[in-house]
Design a protein around this motif. Structure first.
Motif, PDB file in Angstrom:
ATOM      1  N   MET A  97       0.579  -1.611   0.144  1.00 19.46           N
ATOM      2  CA  MET A  97       0.149  -0.120   0.238  1.00 19.46           C
ATOM      3  C   MET A  97       1.025   1.722   0.544  1.00 19.46           C
ATOM      4  SD  MET A  97      -3.873  -0.846   2.597  1.00 19.46           S
ATOM      5  CE  MET A  97      -2.844  -1.126   3.901  1.00 19.46           C
ATOM      6  N   ARG A  98       2.129   1.441   1.032  1.00 24.09           N
ATOM      7  CA  ARG A  98       2.885   2.616   0.564  1.00 24.09           C
ATOM      8  C   ARG A  98       3.363   2.428  -0.995  1.00 24.09           C
ATOM      9  NH1 ARG A  98       4.768   5.260   4.706  1.00 24.09           N
ATOM     10  NH2 ARG A  98       3.925   4.051   6.395  1.00 24.09           N
ATOM     11  N   ASP A  99       3.543   1.326  -1.474  1.00 21.26           N
ATOM     12  CA  ASP A  99       4.176   1.938  -3.101  1.00 21.26           C
ATOM     13  C   ASP A  99       3.032   2.779  -3.951  1.00 21.26           C
ATOM     14  OD1 ASP A  99       6.783   0.827  -2.446  1.00 21.26           O
ATOM     15  OD2 ASP A  99       6.400  -1.346  -2.529  1.00 21.26           O
ATOM     16  N   MET A 100       1.844   1.226  -3.328  1.00 17.97           N
ATOM     17  CA  MET A 100       0.745   2.597  -4.762  1.00 17.97           C
ATOM     18  C   MET A 100       0.743   3.974  -4.300  1.00 17.97           C
ATOM     19  SD  MET A 100      -2.264  -0.437  -3.858  1.00 17.97           S
ATOM     20  CE  MET A 100      -3.399  -0.027  -4.271  1.00 17.97           C
ATOM     21  N   VAL A 101       0.708   4.011  -2.921  1.00 14.84           N
ATOM     22  CA  VAL A 101       1.074   5.872  -2.049  1.00 14.84           C
ATOM     23  C   VAL A 101       1.880   6.757  -3.138  1.00 14.84           C
ATOM     24  CG1 VAL A 101       0.508   7.425  -0.679  1.00 14.84           C
ATOM     25  CG2 VAL A 101      -0.261   5.122  -0.653  1.00 14.84           C
ATOM     26  N   GLN A 102       3.481   5.917  -3.096  1.00 16.11           N
ATOM     27  CA  GLN A 102       4.368   6.961  -3.660  1.00 16.11           C
ATOM     28  C   GLN A 102       4.402   6.549  -5.266  1.00 16.11           C
ATOM     29  OE1 GLN A 102       7.713   4.272  -1.870  1.00 16.11           O
ATOM     30  NE2 GLN A 102       8.007   5.435   0.054  1.00 16.11           N
ATOM     31  N   ASN A 103       3.963   5.850  -5.462  1.00 16.83           N
ATOM     32  CA  ASN A 103       3.430   5.620  -7.246  1.00 16.83           C
ATOM     33  C   ASN A 103       2.359   6.587  -7.885  1.00 16.83           C
ATOM     34  OD1 ASN A 103       5.448   3.672  -7.556  1.00 16.83           O
ATOM     35  ND2 ASN A 103       3.625   1.779  -7.878  1.00 16.83           N
ATOM     36  N   LEU A 104       1.240   6.411  -6.844  1.00 19.95           N
ATOM     37  CA  LEU A 104       0.614   7.857  -7.267  1.00 19.95           C
ATOM     38  C   LEU A 104       0.686   9.236  -7.243  1.00 19.95           C
ATOM     39  CD1 LEU A 104      -2.218   7.832  -7.625  1.00 19.95           C
ATOM     40  CD2 LEU A 104      -3.279   8.194  -5.022  1.00 19.95           C
ATOM     41  N   GLU A 105       1.651   9.492  -5.884  1.00 19.93           N
ATOM     42  CA  GLU A 105       2.337  10.398  -5.932  1.00 19.93           C
ATOM     43  C   GLU A 105       3.511  10.678  -7.146  1.00 19.93           C
ATOM     44  OE1 GLU A 105       5.095  12.999  -2.363  1.00 19.93           O
ATOM     45  OE2 GLU A 105       5.401  10.201  -2.358  1.00 19.93           O
ATOM     46  N   ASN A 106       4.102  10.152  -7.345  1.00 18.75           N
ATOM     47  CA  ASN A 106       5.057  10.215  -8.483  1.00 18.75           C
ATOM     48  C   ASN A 106       4.170  10.484  -9.709  1.00 18.75           C
ATOM     49  OD1 ASN A 106       7.294   9.461  -6.875  1.00 18.75           O
ATOM     50  ND2 ASN A 106       7.406   7.588  -7.305  1.00 18.75           N
ATOM     51  N   PHE A 107       3.541  10.449  -9.814  1.00 16.27           N
ATOM     52  CA  PHE A 107       2.007   9.982 -11.338  1.00 16.27           C
ATOM     53  C   PHE A 107       1.385  12.009 -11.208  1.00 16.27           C
ATOM     54  CE2 PHE A 107      -2.069  10.278 -12.800  1.00 16.27           C
ATOM     55  CZ  PHE A 107      -1.590  10.103 -14.024  1.00 16.27           C
ATOM     56  N   VAL A 108       1.325  12.002  -9.707  1.00 16.64           N
ATOM     57  CA  VAL A 108       0.551  13.147  -9.828  1.00 16.64           C
ATOM     58  C   VAL A 108       1.206  14.322  -9.766  1.00 16.64           C
ATOM     59  CG1 VAL A 108       0.273  14.644  -8.807  1.00 16.64           C
ATOM     60  CG2 VAL A 108      -0.914  12.488  -8.208  1.00 16.64           C
ATOM     61  N   ASN A 109       3.075  14.035 -10.173  1.00 19.27           N
ATOM     62  CA  ASN A 109       4.391  14.892 -10.162  1.00 19.27           C
ATOM     63  C   ASN A 109       4.579  14.807 -11.345  1.00 19.27           C
ATOM     64  OD1 ASN A 109       4.265  15.158  -6.630  1.00 19.27           O
ATOM     65  ND2 ASN A 109       5.686  13.980  -6.858  1.00 19.27           N
ATOM     66  N   LEU A 110       4.517  14.279 -12.053  1.00 23.44           N
ATOM     67  CA  LEU A 110       4.934  14.519 -13.590  1.00 23.44           C
ATOM     68  C   LEU A 110       3.847  14.508 -14.281  1.00 23.44           C
ATOM     69  CD1 LEU A 110       6.554  10.887 -13.250  1.00 23.44           C
ATOM     70  CD2 LEU A 110       7.850  13.359 -13.620  1.00 23.44           C
ATOM     71  N   ASP A 111       2.045  14.757 -13.906  1.00 22.20           N
ATOM     72  CA  ASP A 111       0.843  14.656 -14.364  1.00 22.20           C
ATOM     73  C   ASP A 111       0.872  16.028 -14.993  1.00 22.20           C
ATOM     74  OD1 ASP A 111      -1.040  14.220 -15.687  1.00 22.20           O
ATOM     75  OD2 ASP A 111      -2.316  13.919 -13.944  1.00 22.20           O
ATOM     76  N   LEU A 112       0.414  16.620 -15.669  1.00 24.75           N
ATOM     77  CA  LEU A 112      -0.245  18.201 -16.131  1.00 24.75           C
ATOM     78  C   LEU A 112      -0.890  18.997 -14.446  1.00 24.75           C
ATOM     79  CD1 LEU A 112      -2.736  17.886 -18.655  1.00 24.75           C
ATOM     80  CD2 LEU A 112       0.098  19.405 -18.640  1.00 24.75           C
ATOM     81  N   PRO A 113      -0.401  19.714 -14.378  1.00 27.37           N
ATOM     82  CA  PRO A 113      -0.046  20.510 -13.442  1.00 27.37           C
ATOM     83  C   PRO A 113      -1.755  21.270 -13.259  1.00 27.37           C
ATOM     84  CG  PRO A 113       0.957  21.756 -14.486  1.00 27.37           C
ATOM     85  CD  PRO A 113       0.799  21.413 -15.718  1.00 27.37           C
ATOM     86  N   PHE A 114      -2.487  20.519 -12.697  1.00 29.26           N
ATOM     87  CA  PHE A 114      -4.286  21.154 -12.278  1.00 29.26           C
ATOM     88  C   PHE A 114      -4.661  20.369 -10.863  1.00 29.26           C
ATOM     89  CE2 PHE A 114      -4.755  16.905 -14.557  1.00 29.26           C
ATOM     90  CZ  PHE A 114      -5.422  16.488 -13.732  1.00 29.26           C
ATOM     91  N   ASN A 115      -5.069  21.075 -10.022  1.00 23.41           N
ATOM     92  CA  ASN A 115      -5.281  21.375  -8.388  1.00 23.41           C
ATOM     93  C   ASN A 115      -3.890  19.794  -7.522  1.00 23.41           C
ATOM     94  OD1 ASN A 115      -8.111  21.235 -10.267  1.00 23.41           O
ATOM     95  ND2 ASN A 115      -8.895  19.747  -9.883  1.00 23.41           N
ATOM     96  N   VAL A 116      -3.780  20.486  -8.620  1.00 21.98           N
ATOM     97  CA  VAL A 116      -2.590  20.630  -7.470  1.00 21.98           C
ATOM     98  C   VAL A 116      -2.220  20.534  -6.161  1.00 21.98           C
ATOM     99  CG1 VAL A 116       0.103  21.125  -7.306  1.00 21.98           C
ATOM    100  CG2 VAL A 116      -0.661  21.588  -9.198  1.00 21.98           C
ATOM    101  N   GLU A 117      -2.337  21.588  -5.069  1.00 25.61           N
ATOM    102  CA  GLU A 117      -3.456  21.883  -3.942  1.00 25.61           C
ATOM    103  C   GLU A 117      -3.783  20.466  -3.703  1.00 25.61           C
ATOM    104  OE1 GLU A 117      -3.776  25.069  -2.485  1.00 25.61           O
ATOM    105  OE2 GLU A 117      -2.190  25.896  -2.796  1.00 25.61           O
ATOM    106  N   ASN A 118      -4.798  20.588  -3.648  1.00 31.29           N
ATOM    107  CA  ASN A 118      -5.874  19.396  -3.968  1.00 31.29           C
ATOM    108  C   ASN A 118      -5.219  17.957  -3.758  1.00 31.29           C
ATOM    109  OD1 ASN A 118      -8.339  21.453  -2.774  1.00 31.29           O
ATOM    110  ND2 ASN A 118      -9.221  21.259  -4.563  1.00 31.29           N
TER     111      ASN A 118
END
Length: 241
Positions: A97-118
């Motif tokens: 589960m920790r790996d899943m959260v880290q992967n999600l974090e990496n995905f958001v950081n590499l994604d288009l910058p929208f709703n970044v704070e949320n």
């Protein structure tokens, strides 16, 4: 003499009658005693049979309870084994589960910058949940899957929102159109359209765009009009367009 003899005879008859009456009474009393004894015997027999039925009922009840208790003991033993397996699974699933959260974090950081704070706040909350002993492993997993579902839904949506950006050192409010995860398009104060895509992290001015098409896209994103096909001005290579 005749009168005396007749009186004596009558007396004998009376004695015989009294004796017969007494015998009849004694016989009736004896019969009542016999009937009482018979009734008592019948009652005793009925009570005995009722007692036998109660004993048999109790025996069957005890046997049923024994079977029930044995089934409960078997169920308890099975649950204890399952709990043991769940504990082992919990130990094994936490790193996943920790790996899943880290992967999600990496995905958001590499994604288009929208709703970044949320989106970053959601991930930070997931990290806190992972370290919260009061939250079960099943609930943590559910929260992570929910975050994945939210991120997946962004790719199927168009959205319009206001944001403040820096233009030549001056904070400026602009309206931004998000087309799924394909592109972000900013409507600049000078009328220009600036876009950023998955294929290019730089904001580029788009040319040849139809004002009507852009206006339609913004109105659909703002839910002013019903969804419909529209032409999006997206810069980039021919393949990207």
């Amino acid at each position: 003499m005749t009168g005396v003899a007749g009186g004596a005879a009558q007396a004998q008859i009376n004695d015989v009658i009294r004796t017969a009456q007494q015998a009849t009474q004694d016989a009736a009393a004896a019969q009542r005693q016999i009937d009482d004894l018979d009734d008592a015997a019948t009652d005793d027999e009925l009570q005995f049979r009722a007692l036998q039925q109660q004993i048999e009922s109790q025996r069957l009840y005890i046997e049923q309870q024994r079977v029930f208790l044995q089934a409960q003991q078997n169920e308890i033993a099975s649950l204890e084994q399952q709990i043991g397996r769940v504990d082992n699974v919990g130990v094994e699933i936490l790193p996943m589960m920790r790996d899943m959260v880290q992967n999600l974090e990496n995905f958001v950081n590499l994604d288009l910058p929208f709703n970044v704070e949320n989106r970053q706040e959601r991930i930070a909350n997931l990290y806190e949940d992972l370290d919260n002993p009061e939250i079960s492993a099943a609930e943590r997993y559910r929260l992570i899957l929910n975050a994945y579902d939210i991120e997946a839904s962004y790719g199927r949506q168009i959205d319009s929102y206001e944001e403040t950006i820096d233009i030549d050192g001056v904070p400026t409010n602009v309206t931004t159109l998000r087309i799924g995860r394909v592109a972000l398009i900013r409507d600049m104060p000078n009328g220009d359209l600036m876009a950023r895509t998955q294929y290019n992290s730089d904001w580029e001015r788009v040319t040849g765009a139809s004002d009507a098409a852009v206006t339609s896209a913004f109105r659909i994103a703002q839910e002013v009009t019903t969804p419909d096909l529209f032409t999006a001005p997206i810069p980039g290579s021919e393949d990207a367009q």
